[in-house]
Design a protein around this motif. Structure first.
Motif, PDB file in Angstrom:
ATOM      1  N   GLY A   5       0.816  -1.206   0.000  1.00 28.71           N
ATOM      2  CA  GLY A   5       0.000   0.000   0.000  1.00 28.71           C
ATOM      3  C   GLY A   5       0.842   1.244   0.000  1.00 28.71           C
ATOM      4  N   HIS A   6       0.322   2.296   0.617  1.00 29.65           N
ATOM      5  CA  HIS A   6       1.077   3.538   0.680  1.00 29.65           C
ATOM      6  C   HIS A   6       0.778   4.295   1.977  1.00 29.65           C
ATOM      7  CE1 HIS A   6      -2.742   5.077  -0.979  1.00 29.65           C
ATOM      8  NE2 HIS A   6      -2.436   6.172  -0.322  1.00 29.65           N
ATOM      9  N   TYR A   7       1.785   5.051   2.389  1.00 30.03           N
ATOM     10  CA  TYR A   7       1.638   6.008   3.470  1.00 30.03           C
ATOM     11  C   TYR A   7       1.328   7.358   2.850  1.00 30.03           C
ATOM     12  CZ  TYR A   7       4.441   2.787   6.402  1.00 30.03           C
ATOM     13  OH  TYR A   7       4.930   1.710   7.095  1.00 30.03           O
ATOM     14  N   SER A   8       0.584   8.170   3.581  1.00 33.73           N
ATOM     15  CA  SER A   8       0.379   9.550   3.167  1.00 33.73           C
ATOM     16  C   SER A   8       0.218  10.403   4.414  1.00 33.73           C
ATOM     17  CB  SER A   8      -0.848   9.676   2.252  1.00 33.73           C
ATOM     18  OG  SER A   8      -2.013   9.252   2.929  1.00 33.73           O
ATOM     19  N   GLY A   9       0.475  11.669   4.244  1.00 35.16           N
ATOM     20  CA  GLY A   9       0.328  12.612   5.338  1.00 35.16           C
ATOM     21  C   GLY A   9       1.160  13.848   5.072  1.00 35.16           C
ATOM     22  N   THR A  10       1.002  14.836   5.926  1.00 32.61           N
ATOM     23  CA  THR A  10       1.741  16.087   5.813  1.00 32.61           C
ATOM     24  C   THR A  10       2.574  16.265   7.078  1.00 32.61           C
ATOM     25  OG1 THR A  10      -0.003  17.060   4.458  1.00 32.61           O
ATOM     26  CG2 THR A  10       1.533  18.591   5.543  1.00 32.61           C
ATOM     27  N   TYR A  11       3.877  16.473   6.880  1.00 30.69           N
ATOM     28  CA  TYR A  11       4.769  16.656   8.020  1.00 30.69           C
ATOM     29  C   TYR A  11       4.514  18.030   8.627  1.00 30.69           C
ATOM     30  CZ  TYR A  11       8.945  16.118  10.875  1.00 30.69           C
ATOM     31  OH  TYR A  11       9.810  15.991  11.932  1.00 30.69           O
ATOM     32  N   ARG A  12       4.163  18.057   9.888  1.00 30.45           N
ATOM     33  CA  ARG A  12       3.741  19.300  10.539  1.00 30.45           C
ATOM     34  C   ARG A  12       4.827  20.387  10.505  1.00 30.45           C
ATOM     35  NH1 ARG A  12      -1.047  18.111  13.307  1.00 30.45           N
ATOM     36  NH2 ARG A  12      -1.268  15.917  13.904  1.00 30.45           N
ATOM     37  N   ALA A  13       6.067  20.010  10.736  1.00 26.98           N
ATOM     38  CA  ALA A  13       7.143  21.004  10.850  1.00 26.98           C
ATOM     39  C   ALA A  13       7.465  21.691   9.523  1.00 26.98           C
ATOM     40  CB  ALA A  13       8.403  20.353  11.414  1.00 26.98           C
ATOM     41  N   THR A  14       7.233  21.020   8.395  1.00 29.63           N
ATOM     42  CA  THR A  14       7.577  21.599   7.093  1.00 29.63           C
ATOM     43  C   THR A  14       6.351  21.946   6.255  1.00 29.63           C
ATOM     44  OG1 THR A  14       7.658  19.453   5.985  1.00 29.63           O
ATOM     45  CG2 THR A  14       9.722  20.270   6.995  1.00 29.63           C
ATOM     46  N   GLY A  15       5.210  21.351   6.571  1.00 32.59           N
ATOM     47  CA  GLY A  15       4.021  21.534   5.760  1.00 32.59           C
ATOM     48  C   GLY A  15       4.063  20.767   4.450  1.00 32.59           C
ATOM     49  N   LYS A  16       5.053  19.882   4.288  1.00 30.20           N
ATOM     50  CA  LYS A  16       5.204  19.110   3.049  1.00 30.20           C
ATOM     51  C   LYS A  16       4.435  17.795   3.155  1.00 30.20           C
ATOM     52  CE  LYS A  16       9.828  20.776   1.892  1.00 30.20           C
ATOM     53  NZ  LYS A  16      11.221  20.320   1.672  1.00 30.20           N
ATOM     54  N   ALA A  17       3.729  17.485   2.082  1.00 29.61           N
ATOM     55  CA  ALA A  17       2.974  16.233   2.019  1.00 29.61           C
ATOM     56  C   ALA A  17       3.836  15.150   1.378  1.00 29.61           C
ATOM     57  CB  ALA A  17       1.700  16.422   1.208  1.00 29.61           C
ATOM     58  N   MET A  18       3.475  13.900   1.662  1.00 24.74           N
ATOM     59  CA  MET A  18       4.143  12.775   1.019  1.00 24.74           C
ATOM     60  C   MET A  18       3.122  11.676   0.750  1.00 24.74           C
ATOM     61  SD  MET A  18       4.669   9.955   3.278  1.00 24.74           S
ATOM     62  CE  MET A  18       4.273   9.699   4.998  1.00 24.74           C
ATOM     63  N   LYS A  19       3.450  10.868  -0.240  1.00 28.80           N
ATOM     64  CA  LYS A  19       2.732   9.633  -0.520  1.00 28.80           C
ATOM     65  C   LYS A  19       3.793   8.626  -0.931  1.00 28.80           C
ATOM     66  CE  LYS A  19      -1.170   7.580  -2.919  1.00 28.80           C
ATOM     67  NZ  LYS A  19      -2.314   7.807  -3.825  1.00 28.80           N
ATOM     68  N   VAL A  20       3.951   7.582  -0.123  1.00 29.12           N
ATOM     69  CA  VAL A  20       5.063   6.646  -0.264  1.00 29.12           C
ATOM     70  C   VAL A  20       4.550   5.215  -0.234  1.00 29.12           C
ATOM     71  CG1 VAL A  20       7.212   5.866   0.830  1.00 29.12           C
ATOM     72  CG2 VAL A  20       6.617   8.283   0.873  1.00 29.12           C
ATOM     73  N   ARG A  21       4.990   4.406  -1.185  1.00 24.71           N
ATOM     74  CA  ARG A  21       4.617   2.994  -1.211  1.00 24.71           C
ATOM     75  C   ARG A  21       5.269   2.249  -0.044  1.00 24.71           C
ATOM     76  NH1 ARG A  21       1.324   0.205  -4.582  1.00 24.71           N
ATOM     77  NH2 ARG A  21       2.887  -1.322  -5.118  1.00 24.71           N
ATOM     78  N   PHE A  22       4.561   1.230   0.454  1.00 21.91           N
ATOM     79  CA  PHE A  22       5.128   0.369   1.485  1.00 21.91           C
ATOM     80  C   PHE A  22       4.783  -1.089   1.225  1.00 21.91           C
ATOM     81  CE2 PHE A  22       0.984   1.322   3.688  1.00 21.91           C
ATOM     82  CZ  PHE A  22       0.510   0.019   3.812  1.00 21.91           C
ATOM     83  N   VAL A  23       5.560  -1.937   1.863  1.00 21.94           N
ATOM     84  CA  VAL A  23       5.253  -3.354   2.005  1.00 21.94           C
ATOM     85  C   VAL A  23       5.390  -3.653   3.488  1.00 21.94           C
ATOM     86  CG1 VAL A  23       5.982  -5.723   1.504  1.00 21.94           C
ATOM     87  CG2 VAL A  23       6.044  -3.992  -0.306  1.00 21.94           C
ATOM     88  N   HIS A  24       4.384  -4.298   4.061  1.00 25.75           N
ATOM     89  CA  HIS A  24       4.417  -4.739   5.451  1.00 25.75           C
ATOM     90  C   HIS A  24       4.359  -6.261   5.466  1.00 25.75           C
ATOM     91  CE1 HIS A  24       2.312  -0.769   6.843  1.00 25.75           C
ATOM     92  NE2 HIS A  24       3.586  -0.590   6.597  1.00 25.75           N
ATOM     93  N   VAL A  25       5.236  -6.875   6.232  1.00 22.59           N
ATOM     94  CA  VAL A  25       5.220  -8.326   6.404  1.00 22.59           C
ATOM     95  C   VAL A  25       4.796  -8.601   7.843  1.00 22.59           C
ATOM     96  CG1 VAL A  25       6.559 -10.455   6.339  1.00 22.59           C
ATOM     97  CG2 VAL A  25       7.037  -8.624   4.677  1.00 22.59           C
ATOM     98  N   TRP A  26       3.687  -9.316   7.966  1.00 24.16           N
ATOM     99  CA  TRP A  26       3.098  -9.626   9.269  1.00 24.16           C
ATOM    100  C   TRP A  26       3.273 -11.108   9.585  1.00 24.16           C
ATOM    101  CZ3 TRP A  26       0.706  -5.815  12.149  1.00 24.16           C
ATOM    102  CH2 TRP A  26       0.381  -4.627  11.499  1.00 24.16           C
ATOM    103  N   ARG A  27       3.472 -11.414  10.864  1.00 23.24           N
ATOM    104  CA  ARG A  27       3.542 -12.794  11.354  1.00 23.24           C
ATOM    105  C   ARG A  27       2.465 -12.975  12.415  1.00 23.24           C
ATOM    106  NH1 ARG A  27       6.967 -14.401   7.390  1.00 23.24           N
ATOM    107  NH2 ARG A  27       8.905 -13.245   7.470  1.00 23.24           N
ATOM    108  N   VAL A  28       1.663 -14.007  12.234  1.00 25.75           N
ATOM    109  CA  VAL A  28       0.581 -14.302  13.172  1.00 25.75           C
ATOM    110  C   VAL A  28       0.717 -15.754  13.612  1.00 25.75           C
ATOM    111  CG1 VAL A  28      -1.925 -14.386  13.494  1.00 25.75           C
ATOM    112  CG2 VAL A  28      -0.922 -12.636  12.001  1.00 25.75           C
ATOM    113  N   LYS A  29       0.608 -15.969  14.913  1.00 24.27           N
ATOM    114  CA  LYS A  29       0.695 -17.333  15.452  1.00 24.27           C
ATOM    115  C   LYS A  29      -0.365 -17.499  16.528  1.00 24.27           C
ATOM    116  CE  LYS A  29       3.794 -20.674  17.500  1.00 24.27           C
ATOM    117  NZ  LYS A  29       5.123 -20.965  18.023  1.00 24.27           N
ATOM    118  N   ASP A  30      -1.127 -18.574  16.434  1.00 24.90           N
ATOM    119  CA  ASP A  30      -2.159 -18.891  17.432  1.00 24.90           C
ATOM    120  C   ASP A  30      -3.105 -17.710  17.683  1.00 24.90           C
ATOM    121  OD1 ASP A  30      -1.070 -21.472  17.721  1.00 24.90           O
ATOM    122  OD2 ASP A  30       0.318 -20.779  19.278  1.00 24.90           O
TER     123      ASP A  30
END
Length: 130
Positions: A85-110
């Motif tokens: 997916g992607h992250y998005s948001g605006t950094y408060r200190a600079t006012g700059k927005a971003m949209k960045v792709r991510f991959v998250h790997v999750w491990r689930v047990k029991d």
């Protein structure tokens, strides 16, 4: 779909609602949460208290409208689920927005989330911060 898939899908649904308790609901007491090197909050946090303080509280304080939107969930084997997916948001200190792709790997047990590892373009995140 597997139980692991349903648990991770519920995590992202809670995130979409802004429901931190729901996001943490299935986390094991000793979950290991790894933010990749180069990311502003890089490191491995163990347990929900460390994750809340080291990741979620900092994201909330530093970013306006920060979101982690999972566009695709892949049901793997042995309790592994991958989110793309992607992250998005605006950094408060600079006012700059971003949209960045991510991959998250999750491990689930029991029925509990035991691990999380993040991969993303840290350069684009840092550019919004400078």
């Amino acid at each position: 779909m597997s139980e692991a898939y349903d648990i991770i899908k519920a995590h992202y649904a809670a995130s979409d609602r802004g429901d931190l308790a729901g996001m943490l609901e299935a986390f094991a007491d000793d979950i290991a949460w790894t933010e990749m090197a180069g990311f502003p909050y890089a490191g491995t946090y163990v347990g929900t208290d460390e994750i809340k303080a080291g990741v979620f509280a900092r994201l909330n304080a530093d970013w306006e409208g920060f979101r982690a939107d999972a566009a695709e969930l892949i049901d793997g084997t042995d309790g592994t689920v991958v989110a793309i997916g992607h992250y998005s948001g605006t950094y408060r200190a600079t006012g700059k927005a971003m949209k960045v792709r991510f991959v998250h790997v999750w491990r689930v047990k029991d029925g509990a989330v035991t691990g999380f590892e993040q991969f993303c373009d840290t350069h684009n995140v840092r550019e919004a911060m400078s």
